[in-house]
Design an enzyme around this catalytic site. Structure first.
Site, PDB file in Angstrom:
ATOM      1  CE1 TYR A 126     -13.136   4.006   0.004  1.00  0.00           C
ATOM      2  CE2 TYR A 126     -14.533   2.404  -0.776  1.00  0.00           C
ATOM      3  CZ  TYR A 126     -13.272   2.741  -0.552  1.00  0.00           C
ATOM      4  OH  TYR A 126     -12.168   2.179  -1.249  1.00  0.00           O
ATOM      5  CE  LYS A 164      -2.206  13.781   6.792  1.00  0.00           C
ATOM      6  NZ  LYS A 164      -0.710  13.625   6.848  1.00  0.00           N
ATOM      7  CG  ASP A 195       1.776  10.915   7.009  1.00  0.00           C
ATOM      8  OD1 ASP A 195       1.093  10.555   8.039  1.00  0.00           O
ATOM      9  OD2 ASP A 195       2.168  12.086   6.920  1.00  0.00           O
ATOM     10  CG  ASP A 235      -9.392   0.472  -0.625  1.00  0.00           C
ATOM     11  OD1 ASP A 235      -9.271  -0.423  -0.884  1.00  0.00           O
ATOM     12  OD2 ASP A 235      -9.110   1.632  -1.548  1.00  0.00           O
ATOM     13  CG  ASP A 268      -4.765  -3.337  -1.731  1.00  0.00           C
ATOM     14  OD1 ASP A 268      -5.908  -3.888  -1.320  1.00  0.00           O
ATOM     15  OD2 ASP A 268      -4.731  -3.105  -2.890  1.00  0.00           O
TER      16      ASP A 268
HETATM   17  C1  IPM Z   1     -11.457  -3.460  -1.511  1.00  0.00           C
HETATM   18  C2  IPM Z   1     -12.011  -3.015  -2.959  1.00  0.00           C
HETATM   19  C3  IPM Z   1     -13.082  -2.043  -3.016  1.00  0.00           C
HETATM   20  C4  IPM Z   1     -13.019  -1.032  -2.103  1.00  0.00           C
HETATM   21  C5  IPM Z   1     -13.462  -1.643  -4.435  1.00  0.00           C
HETATM   22  C6  IPM Z   1     -13.717  -2.989  -5.373  1.00  0.00           C
HETATM   23  C7  IPM Z   1     -14.988  -1.015  -4.363  1.00  0.00           C
HETATM   24  O1  IPM Z   1     -10.802  -2.235  -3.332  1.00  0.00           O
HETATM   25  O2  IPM Z   1     -12.481  -4.332  -1.036  1.00  0.00           O
HETATM   26  O3  IPM Z   1     -10.615  -3.067  -0.852  1.00  0.00           O
HETATM   27  O4  IPM Z   1     -12.615   0.122  -2.457  1.00  0.00           O
HETATM   28  O5  IPM Z   1     -13.163  -1.244  -0.714  1.00  0.00           O
HETATM   29 MG    MG Z   2      -9.014  -2.016  -1.878  1.00  0.00          MG
END
Ligand code: IPM
Ligand code: MG
Length: 363
Positions: A135, A190, A222, A246, A250
């Protein structure tokens, strides 16, 4: 206690109004100051993270953040896009430790796309390193390839990197968090392919020597993605790098069926933090008054606990949320047959009412 309130874009303003309402209903004195961030700040000041907003965030004891982003800004130069505001805040405030709990609320077991028995009672904590990795690694950019499969072709590149201190400090955070939970850390890497993550694995293993009471295992990313949907309850604390974190956070959030319920905290080395819902700005439903404010309200609770040393107020908010769910209140994202469908504002009101009722019963 000074709180910087940054609602942002899309549903950000609607959900933030509810969290602020809940904070005001507590018998505590806060100074809350609001500022624009993301697309809203770009519209007003020509930059997603204006100095005035950054300075407010720096001066405050904690930052409460809504969400940023809208497809209409996708064509802007990268430094001007709304997402740069959150990346800039993480970087300038040194918010390296991101806590993303994935908790399945008993009343919402049916909201998950997984079988209830897989997720009932789920309580895992993803700890994502937030200021390093691909990042932020330099160099990055576009250039003409000098080697590779197509020398002379246009190419783009990013740099994945982690230094020893960056890995050590996030490993300490993970082991210490695990001590307060079920004493188990899974470090996700990884290492079978990437030098950066072989190093990650080695350093995490070294730090582990200081935490003999905590169990550590290592998992390739993975496989971790697979195990999260196969047997999520086997995890306790998951620690990983910025990009894997990240993606996995999710996935973990969705296990609970309700990303609209999940708060997050991003902390610096002094436990000053930025608190935000795990979901995004959802421009498709913005302005309709239907977004779920609970993740933001629960983020305010995390803020009280981690940065403002008000654990009792945090408990009160969390128990008010549970009682509102038990009473059947549901925004559209978590609604099911027989439940009371409410909008953003009614949900906030219900939490405030539950807070007040509890206070009265106590005294
Ligand atoms: C998160 C989001 C951010 C990230 C984006 C909006 C930059 O997806 O906080 O997970 O990738 O970190
Ligand atoms: Mg995110």
């Amino acid at each position: 206690m000074k709180i910087a309130v940054l609602p942002g874009d899309g549903i950000g303003t609607e959900i933030m109004a509810e969290a602020v309402k809940v904070l005001k209903a507590l018998d505590l004195t806060f100074e809350m100051e609001e500022a624009l961030v993301g697309g809203a700040a770009y519209e007003a000041h020509g930059h997603p993270l204006p100095d005035s907003t950054l300075n407010l965030a720096k001066a405050a004891d904690a930052v409460l953040f809504g969400a940023v982003g809208d497809w209409k800004y996708d064509k802007l130069d990268r430094p001007l896009r709304p997402e740069q505001a959150i990346l800039g805040l993480r970087k300038h405030l040194g918010l390296f430790a991101n806590f993303r709990p994935a908790i399945c609320y008993e009343q919402l077991v049916g909201a998950s796309s997984l079988k209830p028995e897989l997720i009932a009672g789920l309580d895992i904590l993803i700890i994502r390193e937030l200021t390093g990795d691909i990042y932020f690694g330099q160099p990055r950019g576009r250039r003409t390839a000098v080697d590779g499969h197509f020398p002379g072709a246009e190419e783009a590149f990013d740099t994945m990197r982690y230094s020893r201190p960056e890995i050590e400090r996030i490993a300490h955070v993970a082991f210490q968090a695990a001590r307060k939970r079920n004493k188990k850390v899974t470090s996700v890497d990884k290492a079978n392919v990437l030098e950066t993550f072989q190093f990650w694995k080695d350093v995490v293993t070294e730090v582990h020597a200081q935490y003999p009471d905590v169990e550590l295992d290592h998992m390739y990313v993975d496989n971790a993605a697979m195990q999260l949907v196969k047997a999520p309850k086997k995890f306790d604390v998951v620690v990983t790098g910025n990009m894997f974190g990240d993606i996995l956070s999710d996935e973990a959030a969705m296990l609970t069926g309700s990303i609209g319920m999940l708060p997050s905290a991003s902390l610096d080395k002094h436990n000053k933090g930025l608190y935000e819902p795990s979901h995004g700005s959802a421009p498709d439903i913005a302005g309709k008054g239907i977004a779920n404010p609970l993740a933001t309200i629960l983020s305010a609770a995390m803020m009280l606990r981690f940065s403002l040393q008000q654990p009792e107020a945090a408990d009160r908010i969390e128990s008010a949320v549970r009682s509102v769910l038990a009473a059947g209140y549901r925004t559209g994202d978590i609604w099911s047959e027989g439940m009371k469908q409410v909008g953003t504002r009614e949900m906030g009101d219900a939490v405030v009412a539950a807070l007040i009722t509890k206070t009265i019963t106590k005294s």
